[in-house]
Structures are given as structure tokens and as C-alpha cells.
Design an enzyme around this catalytic site. Structure first.
Site, PDB file in Angstrom:
ATOM      1  N   ASN A   7       0.741  -1.011  -0.028  1.00  0.00           N
ATOM      2  CA  ASN A   7       0.033   0.100  -0.036  1.00  0.00           C
ATOM      3  C   ASN A   7       0.960   1.205   0.156  1.00  0.00           C
ATOM      4  O   ASN A   7       2.181   1.105  -0.120  1.00  0.00           O
ATOM      5  CB  ASN A   7      -0.988   0.033   1.124  1.00  0.00           C
ATOM      6  CG  ASN A   7      -0.278  -0.231   2.683  1.00  0.00           C
ATOM      7  OD1 ASN A   7       0.959   0.270   2.770  1.00  0.00           O
ATOM      8  ND2 ASN A   7      -0.943  -0.473   3.575  1.00  0.00           N
ATOM      9  N   ASP A 196      -9.411  -9.672  -0.043  1.00  0.00           N
ATOM     10  CA  ASP A 196      -8.740  -8.447   0.763  1.00  0.00           C
ATOM     11  C   ASP A 196      -8.594  -7.252   0.219  1.00  0.00           C
ATOM     12  O   ASP A 196      -8.564  -6.268   0.978  1.00  0.00           O
ATOM     13  CB  ASP A 196      -7.244  -9.010   0.680  1.00  0.00           C
ATOM     14  CG  ASP A 196      -6.410  -8.265   1.771  1.00  0.00           C
ATOM     15  OD1 ASP A 196      -6.498  -8.261   2.846  1.00  0.00           O
ATOM     16  OD2 ASP A 196      -5.549  -7.507   1.204  1.00  0.00           O
TER      17      ASP A 196
END
Length: 321
Positions: A7, A196
């Protein structure tokens, strides 16, 4: 681990790790199921037991994934997978994940035919007995989960902040050849990665901070997803504690090229996320505001799972007399 695995804060996506775990499990299960003469097969993922993310993995670290077969029934294989991260500059290693997965061998000639599994040799008789208990427990829970997963996540116009509707999210994906096994159905790891991703969007929308996967409750694969299907992955917040969020993720498959088959529920799971500061410290989570009776019921069920898991962790950490 490269930037596209992580991320914006540099933490590797939980879905990336889950995909690696599933690939390792599929390889060792398929090898074992083809270890004797007979009809050739490929191992398909049926269930993933609870997976805890013990330590975050970061960009630049090397992931070591190891798999071991721990039990076989007549038609299924239990695989234990461990994931370790290595800092190649210092040589330091740490355990990041431990997961248990269940696979079934499907014939290459007939995707609907489940073959028998070659037995494994146990070093102790207790190992087989303990494995049989785990097998019976997961089989029962998988059937119970399948029957209570009939509802659909519906969009709501102009939802209020901190409500279930405010953060709920969906992703629509057309299943292509690169998503699929030799049989032409989706790899379990591909599905988990998408699940996810959706759960992460729900968590980020709710708290508007950096979020990471803390754990995944059992992921149940109820039915195969074939190439050419359109899958809808939907996520909704079910429960919040002071520092964690539980998100239910549902996967529905729509065989658009086959008018004889209706849309069906393919997989389901609960993901738990935590909110982190820029320094990596845990932050308080905005409290969820359930509005409908169904949302209040799911909140109480999530609270029960949270308290049960909390009690289990505390039991493990108490000093032995």
C-alpha cells in the site's frame, strides 16, 4: 516484495501474502495427489482456516513461504503454511503468517470428479487422530457457513458517516485465463487477493487512515468459479472494537455465458483490519453505527467472535503454573 505488492505506506497487502500462501499449498497438494499411478489431478482450495498477520511485511523484504502436509482424509489434504520475511540488508528474519488450508483433488478429465488422496505416513498415531478431529470440525463449519450466506449487499444512497452503508464496497471482475487453473476455474489465491482488496477499501473508507490486515477468519470456498464468469466481491463492516474492524466479504459468481446457470455464492470470509499512524502505531477506530435490525444482529455476532478470539489469545499468553 516490490512497490506494487504494497500500500502507500509500504506495508505489503494481506491479499498478496494470502495469494503466496495459496500457491504454496496448491503446489504441495497437487504433487502429493499425483504421487501414485492413477488418474491425474490438480488440487483445488476448499477452505482456509483463520490466518493471523503476526508482523507486517514491507517493500524490499524477501518472503520465505514453506508448506507441509499435516493430514489427509479420503478426499482432502490439510496443508500447514508458514511465511517468514527476511531483511536482506541485516539478515534478520521474522515469522509473519501461519495458515492451514484444505484442498481436494479434481480430475483433469472431469472437473466435477473428486479423486481419492494418497495417505501420508505419520510419525505418531496422535497426529492422525488430531488431524481427523480438525477435519471433522472444519467440514461441519463449512456446511453451516454455506447455508447462512444467502443475503446480498445492497447499495444505499447518501449514507451517513460511520454507518455500514457508508463504507460498504464492491468490485466486479471478469474471470480471464490468467486467473485460472488448468481446469479453467479460478485460483483460490486470486479470489483471496480480490477479497482482501475489497475489505481494505471498506476499512480505509471507514477510518480514513492507513490500514493493514490483522487476521482473516476462515475463508470458505462454497463452489468453483469458472473462466468467463463475472464475479462480484462485496464487503461490509460488521463490527468495530476500540482498535479493530471486522469486515464480511462475500463473493458471488454470475455465469454470463451460460444462461442455464444462475448467480451463486462462491466464497465468504471475515477479515479484521487495524488502523495505523504514519509511525506504524495502532490508532483508535471510529465506532460503527448499525442502523437496521440485521446490522445490529451482525454487530453482536461480530462482537461474540471478537471476545472469543480475545479470550483465546489471553489464554495462550498466560504463564504456565
Amino acid at each position: 516484495m516490490r512497490p506494487d505488492d504494497a500500500n502507500v505506506a509500504g506495508n505489503v497487502h494481506g491479499g498478496t501474502i494470502l495469494k503466496m500462501i495459496e500457491e504454496a499449498g496448491a503446489i504441495i497438494s497437487t504433487r502429493h495427489c499425483n504421487s501414485q499411478n492413477g488418474e491425474r489431478c490438480v488440487a483445488a482450495l476448499a477452505r482456509v482456516e483463520r490466518t493471523d498477520f503476526l508482523s507486517p511485511m514491507c517493500i524490499g523484504e524477501v518472503a520465505h513461504v514453506s508448506a507441509e502436509i499435516t493430514y489427509t482424509s479420503k478426499h482432502s489434504v490439510e496443508v500447514q503454511v508458514n511465511v517468514m520475511s527476511e531483511n536482506i540488508l541485516t539478515g534478520a528474519k521474522k515469522l509473519t503468517n501461519k495458515a492451514t488450508l484444505w484442498y481436494v483433488p479434481l480430475s483433469l478429465k472431469n472437473v466435477d470428479k473428486v479423486l481419492e488422496v494418497p495417505p501420508v505416513v505419520y510419525s505418531r498415531q496422535e497426529q492422525e487422530e488430531e488431524g481427523r478431529k480438525r477435519y471433522e470440525a472444519q467440514k461441519l463449519e463449512r456446511m453451516e457457513t454455506k447455508w447462512r450466506n444467502g443475503d446480498i449487499v445492497q447499495p444505499v444512497l447518501n449514507p451517513e458517516p460511520n454507518t455500514v452503508s457508508y463504507s460498504q464496497s464492491s468490485l466486479i471482475h471478469l474471470v480471464g485465463p490468467s486467473d485460472c487453473t488448468l481446469h479453467g476455474f479460478v485460483h483460490g489465491g486470486v479470489t483471496m487477493k480480490l477479497m482482501d482488496e475489497v475489505a481494505g477499501i471498506v476499512a480505509a473508507r471507514h477510518c480514513k487512515t492507513n490500514i493493514v490486515t490483522a487476521s482473516v477468519d476462515a475463508i470458505n470456498f462454497h463452489d468453483k468459479i469458472r473462466k468467463g464468469c463475472v464475479i462480484t466481491i462485496s464487503g461490509r463492516m460488521t463490527f468495530t472494537s476500540n482498535k479493530s474492524m471486522e469486515i464480511e466479504v462475500l463473493v458471488d459468481a454470475d455465469p454470463v455465458v451460460d444462461s442455464s446457470q444462475k448467480r451463486y455464492r462462491a466464497a465468504s470470509a471475515f477479515f479484521t483490519y487495524v488502523s495505523l499512524s504514519q509511525e506504524g502505531r495502532s490508532l483508535p477506530v471510529p465506532q460503527l453505527v448499525p442502523e437496521t435490525e440485521d446490522e445490529k444482529k451482525r454487530f453482536e455476532e461480530g462482537k461474540g467472535r471478537y471476545l472469543q478470539m480475545k479470550a483465546k489469545r489471553q489464554g495462550h499468553t498466560e504463564p504456565q503454573p
